[in-house]
Design an enzyme around this catalytic site. Structure first.
Site, PDB file in Angstrom:
ATOM      1  N   CYS A  66      16.973  74.708  38.832  1.00  0.00           N
ATOM      2  CA  CYS A  66      17.666  73.636  39.510  1.00  0.00           C
ATOM      3  C   CYS A  66      18.690  73.177  38.411  1.00  0.00           C
ATOM      4  O   CYS A  66      18.481  72.825  37.413  1.00  0.00           O
ATOM      5  CB  CYS A  66      16.621  72.554  39.829  1.00  0.00           C
ATOM      6  SG  CYS A  66      15.532  73.146  41.118  1.00  0.00           S
ATOM      7  N   GLU A 316       4.576  65.997  42.726  1.00  0.00           N
ATOM      8  CA  GLU A 316       5.855  65.087  42.736  1.00  0.00           C
ATOM      9  C   GLU A 316       6.390  65.041  44.085  1.00  0.00           C
ATOM     10  O   GLU A 316       5.773  65.563  45.206  1.00  0.00           O
ATOM     11  CB  GLU A 316       6.788  66.003  42.439  1.00  0.00           C
ATOM     12  CG  GLU A 316       7.448  67.339  42.550  1.00  0.00           C
ATOM     13  CD  GLU A 316       8.405  68.026  41.608  1.00  0.00           C
ATOM     14  OE1 GLU A 316       8.261  67.793  40.619  1.00  0.00           O
ATOM     15  OE2 GLU A 316       9.244  68.470  42.330  1.00  0.00           O
ATOM     16  N   SER A 342      10.190  64.485  41.068  1.00  0.00           N
ATOM     17  CA  SER A 342      10.989  65.475  40.395  1.00  0.00           C
ATOM     18  C   SER A 342      12.235  64.907  39.268  1.00  0.00           C
ATOM     19  O   SER A 342      12.165  63.780  39.802  1.00  0.00           O
ATOM     20  CB  SER A 342      11.649  66.016  41.723  1.00  0.00           C
ATOM     21  OG  SER A 342      12.836  66.870  41.363  1.00  0.00           O
TER      22      SER A 342
END
Length: 439
Positions: A66, A316, A342
């Site tokens: 990410c 999360e 997260s």
């Protein structure tokens, strides 16, 4: 992987897979978190389905972790700061051909480490962990670093828990303007000079210990000496002109979290919140309430039974927090959990509340409407309920049963320790009888 390096203590180098390139949507960079938030906008009637589909198709244009300063990139920065990765090797995006060169360089350097007998535990000293925590705070990194650093320290036999991390965060300025709280992604940081450019200004201002040895066989200070500060880049601020004077991540403690909690404040305007509890027994219940627009403005959402034991596994809460933000509720509520977030989470979201509900912690005793006070400036999180009432609730408390009565997750839940110590499942180097590398 860094935990394994420290546990085995074999000469080794951490090579990161690299970040994804940002997507482009309506002439600006986007990441996967934008998709999560658009889901919330869609449920609020503010994002047409076709636009959501278009965003989804472009948000992740290739391979890699990410793109923002979420958990993967945060720990990639940690790998360089703590000395386990080659200098400026980790912020290059995954598709870049230079990653092949970095892998080859790591292979060559491994041979030197074997000759020197320089091992991960020689590198990851207490001072090196402090350096790593400072870089997390300076980049507005993921709250998960406050879980992973203590877990790594356990493998090295070093005392370094959430409270140690929180103390370091208090004295570290926020310097890198990275998503989710800021503007830029890992590719931009790479082009600005990478982790070592950040550490250059930190070391010049006494925030980094340059005496720590690294996988180069040289000290961090010797590596940083080769870096020339780039005043023309816009991603990394120098310490004298920090975004904020304290780090982008804050530790909390109080009657609701005797074993501590963590919150990312990078990019947040509001650092204090007081409101009535709206209680959910698991993440799915909270997400369903968000979808149905049942969240009350001004409330403190409580998601419990998601800790290391209670999950089991400490999930999360990104789907819930992103949907809240997408609905425009991100600044109007707070959210607390004994689970995790997260690194892409933004808003007033407090995780790692300990003791967790499964251990009978205060979060497990909260009732609907209880007043909760959170102060990220003072580092306090309190449940405003009289102790006599809490004592009555403790007498009646029963631990919620999970869906895992056998198998690996059941076994994990029996062994796992508290979040503030890294949610580890064994005593670590302090209790070991043999080091793998010495067998």
């Amino acid at each position: 992987m860094m935990m394994a390096m420290l546990r085995l203590n074999v000469p080794s180098i951490f090579v990161y897979g690299g970040s994804i390139l940002p997507g482009r949507f309506h002439d600006h960079d986007v990441t996967v978190v934008d998709v999560f938030e658009a889901v919330g906008q869609h449920s609020a009637g503010n994002c047409p389905l076709q636009e959501l589909i278009e965003l989804e198709k472009v948000a992740c244009p290739g391979h890699g972790a990410c793109g923002g300063q979420f958990t993967a990139n945060t720990m990639a920065c940690v790998a360089e700061a703590i000395g386990l990765s080659l200098p400026n090797s980790n912020m290059a995006p995954a598709p870049y051909a230079t990653r092949d060169d970095m892998a080859r360089a790591a292979g060559r350097q491994i041979m030197n480490l074997i000759e020197l007998n320089l091992r991960p535990r020689d590198i990851c000293t207490k001072d090196a962990f402090i350096n790593a925590a400072r870089v997390v705070a300076a980049t507005g990194g993921s709250t998960n670093a406050a879980l992973h650093l203590p877990a790594m320290a356990n493998e090295a036999g070093i005392d370094f828990d959430l409270f140690d991390v929180a103390e370091i965060f208090k004295t570290t300025p926020y310097l890198a303007d990275l998503k989710p709280g800021g503007k830029y992604v890992a590719k931009d940081m790479h082009e600005a000079g990478g982790v070592y450019m950040l550490m250059k200004t930190m070391m010049d201002n006494g925030l980094i210990n340059g005496d720590c040895i690294t996988v180069t066989g040289k000290t961090l200070g010797e590596n940083i000496e080769k870096i020339t500060w780039n005043p023309d880049q816009k991603v990394i601020y120098d310490v004298q002109h920090a975004i904020t004077k304290t780090g982008g991540v804050v530790g909390l403690r109080g009657s609701l979290a005797p074993e501590g909690a963590i919150v990312k404040v990078a990019g947040m305007a509001r650092l204090q919140f007081r409101g009535p509890a709206q209680v959910f027994e698991c993440e799915e219940d909270a997400y369903a309430a968000v979808e149905k627009r049942q969240i009350k403005e001004g409330a403190v959402l409580v998601i419990r039974n998601e800790g290391p034991k209670g999950g089991p596994g400490m999930r999360e809460m990104l789907a819930t927090t992103a949907a809240l933000y997408g609905q425009g509720m991100g600044e109007k509520v707070a959210l607390i959990t004994d689970g995790r977030f997260s690194g892409g989470t933004r808003g007033f979201c407090i995780g790692h509340i300990g003791p967790e509900a499964a251990d009978g912690g205060p979060i497990g005793l909260i009732e609907e409407g209880d007043m909760i006070n959170i102060d990220a400036i003072a580092g306090v999180i309190d449940l405003e309920v009289d102790e006599s009432i809490m004592a009555e609730r403790r007498e009646k408390f029963t631990r919620r049963e999970t869906d895992y009565g056998s198998g690996a997750l059941w076994r994990y839940a029996q062994n796992v320790g508290p979040a503030y110590q890294g949610a580890v499942t064994h005593p670590g180097a302090k209790a070991e009888k043999n080091v793998y590398a010495d067998i």
